[in-house]
Design a protein around this motif. Structure first.
Motif, PDB file in Angstrom:
ATOM      1  N   THR A  84       0.837  -1.195   0.000  1.00 14.50           N
ATOM      2  CA  THR A  84       0.000   0.000   0.000  1.00 14.50           C
ATOM      3  C   THR A  84       0.878   1.253   0.000  1.00 14.50           C
ATOM      4  O   THR A  84       1.946   1.280   0.612  1.00 14.50           O
ATOM      5  CB  THR A  84      -0.937   0.020   1.219  1.00 14.50           C
ATOM      6  N   VAL A  87      -1.331   6.261   1.687  1.00 11.49           N
ATOM      7  CA  VAL A  87      -2.345   6.375   2.740  1.00 11.49           C
ATOM      8  C   VAL A  87      -2.346   7.804   3.254  1.00 11.49           C
ATOM      9  O   VAL A  87      -3.401   8.394   3.485  1.00 11.49           O
ATOM     10  CB  VAL A  87      -2.069   5.355   3.866  1.00 11.49           C
ATOM     11  N   VAL A 121      -3.867   5.382  -1.873  1.00 17.77           N
ATOM     12  CA  VAL A 121      -5.064   5.186  -1.075  1.00 17.77           C
ATOM     13  C   VAL A 121      -5.824   6.501  -0.861  1.00 17.77           C
ATOM     14  O   VAL A 121      -7.047   6.507  -0.778  1.00 17.77           O
ATOM     15  CB  VAL A 121      -4.692   4.531   0.271  1.00 17.77           C
ATOM     16  N   ASN A 140      -4.682   7.128   8.215  1.00 18.03           N
ATOM     17  CA  ASN A 140      -3.811   6.140   8.842  1.00 18.03           C
ATOM     18  C   ASN A 140      -4.028   6.009  10.345  1.00 18.03           C
ATOM     19  O   ASN A 140      -3.190   5.450  11.044  1.00 18.03           O
ATOM     20  CB  ASN A 140      -2.336   6.439   8.566  1.00 18.03           C
ATOM     21  N   PHE A 143      -8.155   2.661  10.189  1.00 13.96           N
ATOM     22  CA  PHE A 143      -8.377   1.290   9.740  1.00 13.96           C
ATOM     23  C   PHE A 143      -9.013   0.507  10.887  1.00 13.96           C
ATOM     24  O   PHE A 143      -8.401  -0.349  11.524  1.00 13.96           O
ATOM     25  CB  PHE A 143      -7.078   0.673   9.234  1.00 13.96           C
ATOM     26  N   SER A 152      -9.951   4.691   3.995  1.00 12.16           N
ATOM     27  CA  SER A 152      -9.618   3.486   4.754  1.00 12.16           C
ATOM     28  C   SER A 152     -10.714   2.439   4.623  1.00 12.16           C
ATOM     29  O   SER A 152     -10.440   1.247   4.433  1.00 12.16           O
ATOM     30  CB  SER A 152      -9.401   3.859   6.221  1.00 12.16           C
ATOM     31  N   ASP A 174       3.532  -1.146   4.045  1.00 10.20           N
ATOM     32  CA  ASP A 174       2.833   0.123   3.845  1.00 10.20           C
ATOM     33  C   ASP A 174       3.890   1.222   3.708  1.00 10.20           C
ATOM     34  O   ASP A 174       4.715   1.411   4.608  1.00 10.20           O
ATOM     35  CB  ASP A 174       1.917   0.394   5.037  1.00 10.20           C
ATOM     36  N   CYS A 264      -2.746   1.409   8.895  1.00  5.60           N
ATOM     37  CA  CYS A 264      -2.944   0.595   7.698  1.00  5.60           C
ATOM     38  C   CYS A 264      -2.200  -0.725   7.800  1.00  5.60           C
ATOM     39  O   CYS A 264      -2.725  -1.775   7.427  1.00  5.60           O
ATOM     40  CB  CYS A 264      -2.498   1.379   6.462  1.00  5.60           C
ATOM     41  N   MET A 267      -4.061  -3.761   9.259  1.00  6.29           N
ATOM     42  CA  MET A 267      -5.403  -4.102   8.779  1.00  6.29           C
ATOM     43  C   MET A 267      -5.573  -5.579   8.460  1.00  6.29           C
ATOM     44  O   MET A 267      -6.686  -6.054   8.252  1.00  6.29           O
ATOM     45  CB  MET A 267      -5.762  -3.258   7.550  1.00  6.29           C
ATOM     46  N   THR A 275       5.856  -0.723   8.266  1.00  3.08           N
ATOM     47  CA  THR A 275       5.618   0.589   7.663  1.00  3.08           C
ATOM     48  C   THR A 275       6.969   1.219   7.379  1.00  3.08           C
ATOM     49  O   THR A 275       7.797   1.357   8.284  1.00  3.08           O
ATOM     50  CB  THR A 275       4.826   1.500   8.618  1.00  3.08           C
TER      51      THR A 275
END
Length: 311
Positions: A84, A87, A121, A140, A143, A152, A174, A264, A267, A275
């Motif tokens: 992802t 975000v 996103v 962020n 989620f 989200s 992410d 995120c 999730m 991240t």
């Protein structure tokens, strides 16, 4: 940041209401085009990917369709890798790192994993170079069940739609940035929005990762750090042994409780979650170097996850 002035919206100590949120929104301007920078690349990728439109932002659905890229050779027996980006729309290399990976590197994993890439996103945030969405909500931190952020909520709905993926995702990476504007704009705005005092912090010079406090995978995180270190420099700990106020648990690695914060990266129930945080404002960085760092993180993460999926 020292000697800061009160944020120009709202009354210090009082959380924003609808008038303050509308004032904030009126200050935002379009600074780049999602169509030009993102959707044109996604159109090009239709030749090699299955492109899924998984929603549209409700405040301007014609301008902001939401797209994900799904492996064309999807096989139900393979593990799933979720990538992802965007975000936080203003974190540019997250968007372009996800697209670069999809365009130039994903083919190497055909037959090994199912890939699902959501490169942008938060497209309104991308265009306005903003952390929040139009409602001054941080995607962020959203989620969660009954998410207050449509960005989200749409991505979580996609995961439920593609398949019951929650227990089949091996890896979720992410892609984010930490920027100087986090300290000069976004954290002061957050304090003002919530009616809290702004407490200045510091921005680390270099790349770092955020692991999951509740299910840490330190060896995995360190493998990704080692790969990214071949591309760009890694953020050092400060004098207190921290990065952005969190204790460094390994070089370039801190931990957050991903799911309880609504992040995120929390999730899914992926075995491996991280991240990335690129620092684009460093004098040692360039936009291209930042994208390369994101791609290095993705490829290293997949390589490690595949090698340790049964460990």
């Amino acid at each position: 940041m020292t000697g800061h002035s009160p944020y120009p919206i709202g009354t210090p100590g009082t959380a924003w209401g609808e008038p303050e949120r509308k004032t904030w929104l009126a200050r935002q301007t379009l600074q780049r085009r999602y169509t030009d920078d993102v959707l044109t690349i996604i159109e090009r990728l239709r030749a090699t990917w299955t492109v899924i439109e998984y929603g549209r932002l409700p405040h301007d659905p014609a301008r902001y369709p939401l797209f994900a890229l799904k492996s064309r050779d999807w096989r139900d027996g393979l593990p799933v890798v979720l990538v992802t980006g965007g975000v936080h729309g203003y974190e540019t290399s997250g968007v372009h790192g996800a697209l670069r990976f999809a365009e130039r590197h994903a083919a190497a994993y055909a037959g090994k994993v199912n890939l699902l890439v959501a490169p942008c996103v938060s497209p309104w945030g991308y265009e306005t170079i903003q952390r929040w969405n139009v409602d001054a909500v941080d995607p962020n931190r959203s989620f969660v069940a009954n998410s207050p952020a449509p960005e989200s909520a749409a991505l979580m709905a996609l995961m439920a739609l593609v398949a019951p993926l929650r227990d089949r995702v091996l890896l979720h990476i992410d892609l984010h940035e930490t920027t100087d504007t986090d300290e000069s704009e976004f954290r002061p705005a957050l304090a003002a929005r919530d009616g809290k005092p702004f407490e200045p912090g510091t921005i680390p010079d270099g790349f770092y990762l955020v692991d999951d406090t509740e299910r840490p995978q330190t060896a995995f995180q360190s493998a990704v750090i080692d790969a990214v270190a071949q591309v760009t420099h890694i953020a050092p700990a400060d004098e207190a042994g921290c990065i952005i106020g969190s204790k460094v648990v390994a070089p370039g690695v801190i931990e957050y409780p991903l799911q309880s914060l609504g992040l995120c990266a929390g999730m899914t129930d992926a075995k491996f979650r991280t991240t990335t945080e690129v620092y684009p404002d460093s004098p040692r960085a360039t936009p291209e170097l930042c994208v390369q760092a994101q791609v290095a993180a993705v490829t290293a993460a997949i390589g490690y996850a595949l090698g340790h999926r049964d460990g």
